[in-house]
Design a protein around this motif. Structure first.
Motif, PDB file in Angstrom:
ATOM      1  N   GLU A   1      44.846  55.493  47.442  1.00 28.58           N
ATOM      2  CA  GLU A   1      45.432  55.013  48.616  1.00 28.58           C
ATOM      3  C   GLU A   1      44.683  55.712  49.734  1.00 28.58           C
ATOM      4  N   ARG A   2      44.541  56.880  49.481  1.00 23.16           N
ATOM      5  CA  ARG A   2      44.109  57.596  50.716  1.00 23.16           C
ATOM      6  C   ARG A   2      42.539  57.978  50.464  1.00 23.16           C
ATOM      7  N   ASN A   3      41.937  57.410  49.289  1.00 21.73           N
ATOM      8  CA  ASN A   3      40.421  57.586  49.091  1.00 21.73           C
ATOM      9  C   ASN A   3      40.204  59.116  49.288  1.00 21.73           C
ATOM     10  N   ALA A   4      40.958  59.952  48.382  1.00 17.90           N
ATOM     11  CA  ALA A   4      41.028  61.434  48.355  1.00 17.90           C
ATOM     12  C   ALA A   4      40.400  61.844  46.885  1.00 17.90           C
ATOM     13  N   VAL A   5      39.686  62.806  47.034  1.00 16.50           N
ATOM     14  CA  VAL A   5      39.368  63.429  45.577  1.00 16.50           C
ATOM     15  C   VAL A   5      40.080  64.741  45.717  1.00 16.50           C
TER      16      VAL A   5
ATOM     17  N   ALA B   1      34.380  60.902  48.867  1.00 18.82           N
ATOM     18  CA  ALA B   1      35.522  60.358  49.512  1.00 18.82           C
ATOM     19  C   ALA B   1      35.945  60.839  51.013  1.00 18.82           C
ATOM     20  N   ASP B   2      36.523  60.259  51.608  1.00 18.22           N
ATOM     21  CA  ASP B   2      37.125  60.427  53.056  1.00 18.22           C
ATOM     22  C   ASP B   2      37.991  62.073  52.871  1.00 18.22           C
ATOM     23  N   VAL B   3      38.877  62.230  52.122  1.00 17.82           N
ATOM     24  CA  VAL B   3      39.731  63.223  51.917  1.00 17.82           C
ATOM     25  C   VAL B   3      39.394  64.108  50.834  1.00 17.82           C
ATOM     26  N   ILE B   4      39.416  65.373  51.161  1.00 15.13           N
ATOM     27  CA  ILE B   4      39.335  66.393  49.884  1.00 15.13           C
ATOM     28  C   ILE B   4      40.767  67.164  50.000  1.00 15.13           C
TER      29      ILE B   4
ATOM     30  N   PRO C   1      32.324  69.002  57.631  1.00 12.10           N
ATOM     31  CA  PRO C   1      32.763  68.948  58.897  1.00 12.10           C
ATOM     32  C   PRO C   1      33.226  67.475  59.314  1.00 12.10           C
ATOM     33  N   GLY C   2      32.804  66.399  58.718  1.00 16.87           N
ATOM     34  CA  GLY C   2      33.284  65.004  59.173  1.00 16.87           C
ATOM     35  C   GLY C   2      34.508  64.542  58.020  1.00 16.87           C
ATOM     36  N   LYS C   3      34.808  65.458  57.128  1.00 17.41           N
ATOM     37  CA  LYS C   3      36.041  64.801  56.267  1.00 17.41           C
ATOM     38  C   LYS C   3      37.142  65.556  56.617  1.00 17.41           C
ATOM     39  N   THR C   4      38.400  64.955  56.022  1.00 11.85           N
ATOM     40  CA  THR C   4      39.750  65.527  56.059  1.00 11.85           C
ATOM     41  C   THR C   4      39.830  66.480  55.004  1.00 11.85           C
ATOM     42  N   VAL C   5      39.953  67.918  55.231  1.00 13.69           N
ATOM     43  CA  VAL C   5      40.624  68.630  54.089  1.00 13.69           C
ATOM     44  C   VAL C   5      41.992  69.011  54.139  1.00 13.69           C
TER      45      VAL C   5
END
Ligand code: 13P
Ligand code: SF4
Length: 300
Positions: free
Chosen positions: A13-17, A50-53, A70-74
């Motif tokens: 759902e979050r497009n997270a890895v 993915a957008d989120v790590i 720098p562009g992603k949500t960690v």
């Protein structure tokens, strides 16, 4: 009780890895997209689409992923999961040390804060330290922080002297040469692997000094049917899963890094649900720290 299925659904759902270090709890390793050592995870963090790590490890590892993306949500499930060794030197202390050694190159073990990395010319991990340190000219003065043991291990391999900082890992400090001798007596003939964060007498008592990724490779390639493992016990999960025909004995089954165990399926699910806690490195620090990490990754 959170299930692995719930976490995989939330991650989609979050497009997270989900990245996990080899010392994480078995159930966290199993739900992750990728499990590895510090070097493998840093490399993996440069390839994320993915957008989120979500980083299941300790804070400096999540920070490294944030610096490289720098562009992603960690996100980190428990932001109090620190590394005591990384906190043994501050940026100000390193600046003071550099002032005493003008012209010296500063090298940090990846187990260091972003602020310390920002002060360094080069970063290393236990998986590439020998290769990376070999690229310095023989007459260059080198400051190595914060791990005195990894530093002295590389000095021995390359026949060099560095200015060392007296940092150490409190978890690996619990391993002794006597505990290695006892493990050998209990499992005669089994090779002993230890992490280079161990003290010199422990390293000398072992057969191999390897990063956690190096231990996984050794286990796959070795013909030994029993192997003695001198590092944090979380790695045994992966070693046993990947090598069902081989037997792995911890040197000390109480060798646990409490910070690595702070990530659970429950707080991992909450992290994805609430999108917290975000790891943010101010760009002024991140851009300087990135130079040291990129210099390392460029060497391979
Ligand atoms: P590795 O890079 O070998 O996974 O080690 C990280 C670490 O924190 C060891 O204590
Ligand atoms: Fe830090 Fe040691 Fe834990 Fe590794 S095992 S994260 S060096 S405290």
């Amino acid at each position: 009780m959170t299930t692995a299925d719930e976490i995989r659904r939330l991650a989609a759902e979050r497009n997270a890895v989900i990245l996990a270090h080899n010392y994480q709890r078995g159930e966290v390793q199993d739900v992750a997209d990728y499990t590895g050592d510090s070097l493998e995870l840093a490399r993996r963090a440069t390839q994320v689409e993915a957008d989120v790590i979500v980083f299941c490890g300790v804070y400096f590892m999540a920070e490294t992923a944030a610096i490289l993306n720098p562009g992603k949500t960690v996100l980190i499930p428990d932001p109090t999961a620190g590394c005591p060794m990384a906190d043994m030197i501050t940026g100000a202390q390193l600046r003071e040390l550099k002032a005493k050694h003008p012209g010296a190159k500063a090298v940090c073990y990846v187990n260091s804060t972003a602020e310390v990395k920002a002060e360094c010319d080069m970063c290393v991990t236990s998986g590439n330290a020998e290769r990376v340190m070999a690229t310095f000219a023989p007459d260059e003065e080198i400051i190595f922080v914060p791990d005195q043991h990894l530093g002295s291990h590389i000095m021995g391999l390359l026949g060099r002297k560095y200015v060392l900082w007296p940092g150490y890992c409190p978890t690996h400090a619990a391993l002794t040469a006597k505990s290695i001798a006892d493990a050998r007596a209990a499992h005669p003939g089994a090779p002993v692997l230890v992490h280079p964060e161990c003290a010199k007498d422990v390293r000398d008592a072992a057969d191999e000094r390897l990063s956690t990724g190096g231990m996984c490779r050794y286990a796959r390639e070795s013909s030994a049917s029993e192997i003695i493992v001198g590092t944090e016990v979380g790695i045994l999960h992966r070693l046993r899963e990947e090598n069902p025909g081989k037997v792995f004995h911890p040197v000390n089954e109480r060798l646990v890094c409490p910070n690595m165990k702070k990530t659970t399926l429950d707080n991992l699910a909450e992290c994805l649900r609430e999108m917290k806690t975000r790891v943010v490195v101010p760009e002024e620090i991140a851009s300087r720290a990135r130079r040291a990490i990129d210099a390392m990754l460029a060497i391979g």
